[in-house]
Scaffold this active site. Sequence first.
Site, PDB file in Angstrom:
ATOM      1  N   TYR A   1      30.820 118.764  17.599  1.00 35.08           N
ATOM      2  CA  TYR A   1      32.078 118.012  17.520  1.00 35.08           C
ATOM      3  C   TYR A   1      32.243 117.379  16.157  1.00 35.08           C
ATOM      4  O   TYR A   1      31.306 117.346  15.350  1.00 35.08           O
ATOM      5  CB  TYR A   1      32.146 116.975  18.645  1.00 35.08           C
ATOM      6  CG  TYR A   1      31.273 115.748  18.446  1.00 35.08           C
ATOM      7  CD1 TYR A   1      29.870 115.841  18.430  1.00 35.08           C
ATOM      8  CD2 TYR A   1      31.833 114.496  18.252  1.00 35.08           C
ATOM      9  CE1 TYR A   1      29.087 114.717  18.241  1.00 35.08           C
ATOM     10  CE2 TYR A   1      31.044 113.364  18.063  1.00 35.08           C
ATOM     11  CZ  TYR A   1      29.669 113.479  18.059  1.00 35.08           C
ATOM     12  OH  TYR A   1      28.888 112.380  17.863  1.00 35.08           O
TER      13      TYR A   1
ATOM     14  N   ARG B   1      31.678 120.218   7.218  1.00 34.88           N
ATOM     15  CA  ARG B   1      30.554 119.958   8.128  1.00 34.88           C
ATOM     16  C   ARG B   1      30.713 120.757   9.423  1.00 34.88           C
ATOM     17  O   ARG B   1      29.746 121.316   9.944  1.00 34.88           O
ATOM     18  CB  ARG B   1      30.447 118.451   8.414  1.00 34.88           C
ATOM     19  CG  ARG B   1      29.231 118.087   9.254  1.00 34.88           C
ATOM     20  CD  ARG B   1      28.995 116.593   9.343  1.00 34.88           C
ATOM     21  NE  ARG B   1      30.066 115.912  10.053  1.00 34.88           N
ATOM     22  CZ  ARG B   1      30.118 114.577  10.217  1.00 34.88           C
ATOM     23  NH1 ARG B   1      29.173 113.809   9.719  1.00 34.88           N
ATOM     24  NH2 ARG B   1      31.121 114.029  10.884  1.00 34.88           N
TER      25      ARG B   1
ATOM     26  N   LYS C   1      25.850 117.987  14.318  1.00 39.51           N
ATOM     27  CA  LYS C   1      26.654 117.037  15.088  1.00 39.51           C
ATOM     28  C   LYS C   1      26.892 117.626  16.478  1.00 39.51           C
ATOM     29  O   LYS C   1      27.971 118.128  16.810  1.00 39.51           O
ATOM     30  CB  LYS C   1      27.971 116.732  14.363  1.00 39.51           C
ATOM     31  CG  LYS C   1      28.607 115.449  14.816  1.00 39.51           C
ATOM     32  CD  LYS C   1      29.597 114.931  13.798  1.00 39.51           C
ATOM     33  CE  LYS C   1      30.436 113.805  14.351  1.00 39.51           C
ATOM     34  NZ  LYS C   1      29.686 112.616  14.764  1.00 39.51           N
TER      35      LYS C   1
HETATM   36  N1  PMP Z   1      24.711 109.185  12.438  1.00 38.54           N
HETATM   37  C1  PMP Z   1      24.962 109.367  13.738  1.00 38.54           C
HETATM   38  C2  PMP Z   1      23.812 109.598  14.680  1.00 38.54           C
HETATM   39  C3  PMP Z   1      26.287 109.355  14.225  1.00 38.54           C
HETATM   40  O1  PMP Z   1      26.534 109.548  15.534  1.00 38.54           O
HETATM   41  C4  PMP Z   1      27.350 109.104  13.318  1.00 38.54           C
HETATM   42  C5  PMP Z   1      28.773 109.034  13.801  1.00 38.54           C
HETATM   43  N2  PMP Z   1      29.173 110.161  14.472  1.00 38.54           N
HETATM   44  C6  PMP Z   1      27.046 108.923  11.962  1.00 38.54           C
HETATM   45  C7  PMP Z   1      25.711 108.975  11.559  1.00 38.54           C
HETATM   46  C8  PMP Z   1      28.128 108.682  10.959  1.00 38.54           C
HETATM   47  O2  PMP Z   1      28.816 109.859  10.639  1.00 38.54           O
HETATM   48  P1  PMP Z   1      30.302 109.830  10.107  1.00 38.54           P
HETATM   49  O3  PMP Z   1      30.327 108.920   8.933  1.00 38.54           O
HETATM   50  O4  PMP Z   1      30.604 111.254   9.756  1.00 38.54           O
HETATM   51  O5  PMP Z   1      31.146 109.301  11.231  1.00 38.54           O
END
Ligand code: PMP
Length: 277
Positions: free
Chosen positions: A32, A51, A146
Amino acid sequence: MSICYLNGKFLDLKEAKISPLDRGFLFGDAIYEVIASYNNKPFKIEDHLDRLFINLKDIKISINYSRQEVKNILESVIEKNDLSNQIIYLQISRGHEDIRDHIPGPSPSPTIFVCSFPLKNIPNAQMTAIKASLKKDFRWRKSNIKSTSLLANVMYKIQASEENFFEIILQENGYITEGAVSNVFCVKNNEVKTPSLENNILPGITRSVIIDIVNKIGIKITESKISVEDFMNSDEIWITNTTKGILLVSEIDEVQVSNSDNVYSKVLKKFIEETLV
Ligand code: PMP
């Protein structure tokens, strides 16, 4: 009414249905993206698409959509939901099959779902500092993906909520990795540090925005291993993610951290400017 996109159609979120045999449900076989849209404009959409396609390749899902088509769908969902600030979730699973099997069939058709919710946290100068707790990182070894397999993260967030912490910060073998739903930064003597991508962390989009901002304002930043001891002795600790932006951490397990917000306030000011362009 909230409009979503599901496998070729825009429809009311309440009408959206997928099969119980979807591999996302059965196996967490899905990835996601979460994208913030400020003033009707998706923030860093190209980075999120980069990503997304890296993740699809990593888990060997191929979709019949070009990057431009995915972008168009995201933009259409933003346009159809009449809110200036939205948080958009794009979920892609390997799809459903008639018989449950770990091994996917030769040509499953991926399930593609995009939905929108109101974005409540608009970056602003009055953001309150948060309380966190430090716990052992028991997640799998591929946290760079992710994945929707978020059971560990859900367990940490349940624990955080029960213990009245906003976020759980994780450590493995005495070194900081990231938050349950965020990346982490610390500052010591006016120098910023963040765990490098080799530490089994998600390459957060906000993380890279913040690294760029710190560089632009001429402050030294290093991506490296950070020991729990150094982390706890820092002058400032921040967490970052798409839904919350950048937040200062005031306490970890009831020990006061971040005695200063000197670098944080400069970085936050620039972050607000960039998100509101
Ligand atoms: N690490 C983890 C484990 C996360 O779940 C998230 C948010 N989804 C992030 C880092 C931060 O990622 P982003 O800045 O792309 O939201």
